[in-house]
Design a protein around this motif. Structure first.
Motif, PDB file in Angstrom:
ATOM      1  N   MET A 221      -6.708  10.388 -59.511  1.00 51.01           N
ATOM      2  CA  MET A 221      -7.901   9.736 -60.058  1.00 51.01           C
ATOM      3  C   MET A 221      -7.734   9.386 -61.542  1.00 51.01           C
ATOM      4  N   VAL A 222      -6.588   8.867 -61.895  1.00 51.21           N
ATOM      5  CA  VAL A 222      -6.275   8.567 -63.293  1.00 51.21           C
ATOM      6  C   VAL A 222      -7.317   7.637 -63.920  1.00 51.21           C
ATOM      7  N   ASP A 223      -7.728   6.628 -63.189  1.00 50.75           N
ATOM      8  CA  ASP A 223      -8.719   5.686 -63.735  1.00 50.75           C
ATOM      9  C   ASP A 223     -10.025   6.389 -64.080  1.00 50.75           C
ATOM     10  N   GLU A 224     -10.422   7.351 -63.267  1.00 48.92           N
ATOM     11  CA  GLU A 224     -11.656   8.091 -63.552  1.00 48.92           C
ATOM     12  C   GLU A 224     -11.492   9.001 -64.760  1.00 48.92           C
ATOM     13  N   TYR A 225     -10.320   9.614 -64.896  1.00 43.98           N
ATOM     14  CA  TYR A 225     -10.081  10.453 -66.073  1.00 43.98           C
ATOM     15  C   TYR A 225     -10.032   9.600 -67.343  1.00 43.98           C
ATOM     16  N   HIS A 226      -9.653   8.346 -67.196  1.00 50.14           N
ATOM     17  CA  HIS A 226      -9.602   7.413 -68.337  1.00 50.14           C
ATOM     18  C   HIS A 226     -10.861   6.553 -68.405  1.00 50.14           C
ATOM     19  N   ASN A 227     -11.943   7.019 -67.853  1.00 49.52           N
ATOM     20  CA  ASN A 227     -13.213   6.295 -67.819  1.00 49.52           C
ATOM     21  C   ASN A 227     -13.912   6.431 -69.179  1.00 49.52           C
ATOM     22  N   TYR A 228     -13.500   5.627 -70.133  1.00 48.89           N
ATOM     23  CA  TYR A 228     -14.036   5.717 -71.493  1.00 48.89           C
ATOM     24  C   TYR A 228     -15.528   5.403 -71.525  1.00 48.89           C
ATOM     25  N   TRP A 229     -15.960   4.507 -70.656  1.00 48.24           N
ATOM     26  CA  TRP A 229     -17.363   4.114 -70.634  1.00 48.24           C
ATOM     27  C   TRP A 229     -18.258   5.329 -70.359  1.00 48.24           C
ATOM     28  N   PHE A 230     -17.812   6.239 -69.513  1.00 50.65           N
ATOM     29  CA  PHE A 230     -18.564   7.460 -69.217  1.00 50.65           C
ATOM     30  C   PHE A 230     -18.832   8.236 -70.517  1.00 50.65           C
ATOM     31  N   HIS A 231     -17.843   8.322 -71.380  1.00 48.71           N
ATOM     32  CA  HIS A 231     -17.978   9.072 -72.633  1.00 48.71           C
ATOM     33  C   HIS A 231     -18.791   8.294 -73.668  1.00 48.71           C
ATOM     34  N   ILE A 232     -18.686   6.994 -73.633  1.00 47.07           N
ATOM     35  CA  ILE A 232     -19.500   6.174 -74.539  1.00 47.07           C
ATOM     36  C   ILE A 232     -20.980   6.314 -74.160  1.00 47.07           C
ATOM     37  N   LYS A 233     -21.273   6.287 -72.856  1.00 48.27           N
ATOM     38  CA  LYS A 233     -22.653   6.506 -72.409  1.00 48.27           C
ATOM     39  C   LYS A 233     -23.117   7.905 -72.822  1.00 48.27           C
ATOM     40  N   GLY A 234     -22.217   8.881 -72.740  1.00 51.39           N
ATOM     41  CA  GLY A 234     -22.536  10.246 -73.158  1.00 51.39           C
ATOM     42  C   GLY A 234     -22.909  10.312 -74.629  1.00 51.39           C
ATOM     43  N   PHE A 235     -22.253   9.476 -75.444  1.00 53.19           N
ATOM     44  CA  PHE A 235     -22.592   9.412 -76.863  1.00 53.19           C
ATOM     45  C   PHE A 235     -24.053   8.989 -77.045  1.00 53.19           C
ATOM     46  N   PHE A 236     -24.467   7.965 -76.310  1.00 54.77           N
ATOM     47  CA  PHE A 236     -25.842   7.475 -76.440  1.00 54.77           C
ATOM     48  C   PHE A 236     -26.863   8.464 -75.873  1.00 54.77           C
ATOM     49  N   ILE A 237     -26.479   9.187 -74.843  1.00 56.96           N
ATOM     50  CA  ILE A 237     -27.352  10.252 -74.338  1.00 56.96           C
ATOM     51  C   ILE A 237     -27.501  11.326 -75.415  1.00 56.96           C
ATOM     52  N   GLY A 238     -26.389  11.651 -76.074  1.00 57.08           N
ATOM     53  CA  GLY A 238     -26.426  12.621 -77.174  1.00 57.08           C
ATOM     54  C   GLY A 238     -27.304  12.159 -78.320  1.00 57.08           C
ATOM     55  N   GLU A 239     -27.296  10.884 -78.597  1.00 57.40           N
ATOM     56  CA  GLU A 239     -28.148  10.349 -79.662  1.00 57.40           C
ATOM     57  C   GLU A 239     -29.621  10.462 -79.281  1.00 57.40           C
ATOM     58  N   SER A 240     -29.917  10.277 -78.004  1.00 58.60           N
ATOM     59  CA  SER A 240     -31.296  10.449 -77.540  1.00 58.60           C
ATOM     60  C   SER A 240     -31.737  11.899 -77.691  1.00 58.60           C
ATOM     61  N   LEU A 241     -30.851  12.813 -77.339  1.00 58.17           N
ATOM     62  CA  LEU A 241     -31.149  14.234 -77.513  1.00 58.17           C
ATOM     63  C   LEU A 241     -31.308  14.567 -78.994  1.00 58.17           C
TER      64      LEU A 241
END
Length: 161
Positions: free
Chosen positions: A125-145
């Motif tokens: 599942m290399v593509d999923e481990y390299h799913n940068y968009w998942f972490h970018i979305k996590g950044f915005f969730i963190g900003e909401s928190l």
């Protein structure tokens, strides 16, 4: 200069916490992209080790309360802030710096490329481990928190400290 020092110290503390948690990746399963979570949940060797959603919520609440306490102490007793706007603004800036560090350095650079985070049985599942968009979305969730936590810090400092 104090902003730089505080940012480095907070990023270092956060990095150490992530490093400690990374020793047992199954405990941080819910920080992985959904497709990896789904696959791991189907693997027999992880069957009895997968944390519950309740564990995830408790861990997030504990981390938020811990950060709230650290933030209040830092803002009030190190920086001397007394008003809501000072405390909220500077707290939000510090949170954003640590959140950006987490998203870029810890998640995209370290997590996405370090084999220690790859669960046995998900190596394909290399593509999923390299799913940068998942972490970018996590950044915005963190900003909401951050809006919530920094507002609470501002209120606590303004009315109670």
């Amino acid at each position: 200069m104090i902003l730089i020092i505080e940012s480095v110290v907070l990023c270092l503390i956060f990095t150490i916490m992530v490093y400690i948690m990374s020793r047992e990746p199954i405990k941080t399963l819910y920080n992985y992209p959904p497709k990896i979570q789904e696959r791991v949940k189907t693997l027999k060797e992880y069957k009895d080790k997968i944390p519950t959603q309740e564990n995830k919520i408790v861990a997030k609440i504990f981390a938020s309360i811990l950060f709230l306490i650290i933030l209040c102490v830092l803002l009030r007793y190190v920086n001397g802030y007394e008003t809501f706007s000072e405390s909220f603004g500077y707290g939000f800036l510090l949170w954003t710096i640590v959140n950006l560090w987490d998203a870029v350095v810890l998640d995209i650079i370290w997590f996405c490329h370090d084999k220690q985070f790859v669960f046995k049985g998900t190596e394909d599942m290399v593509d999923e481990y390299h799913n940068y968009w998942f972490h970018i979305k996590g950044f915005f969730i963190g900003e909401s928190l951050a809006l919530i936590i920094c507002s609470l810090a501002g209120l606590i400092i303004h009315f109670f400290l």
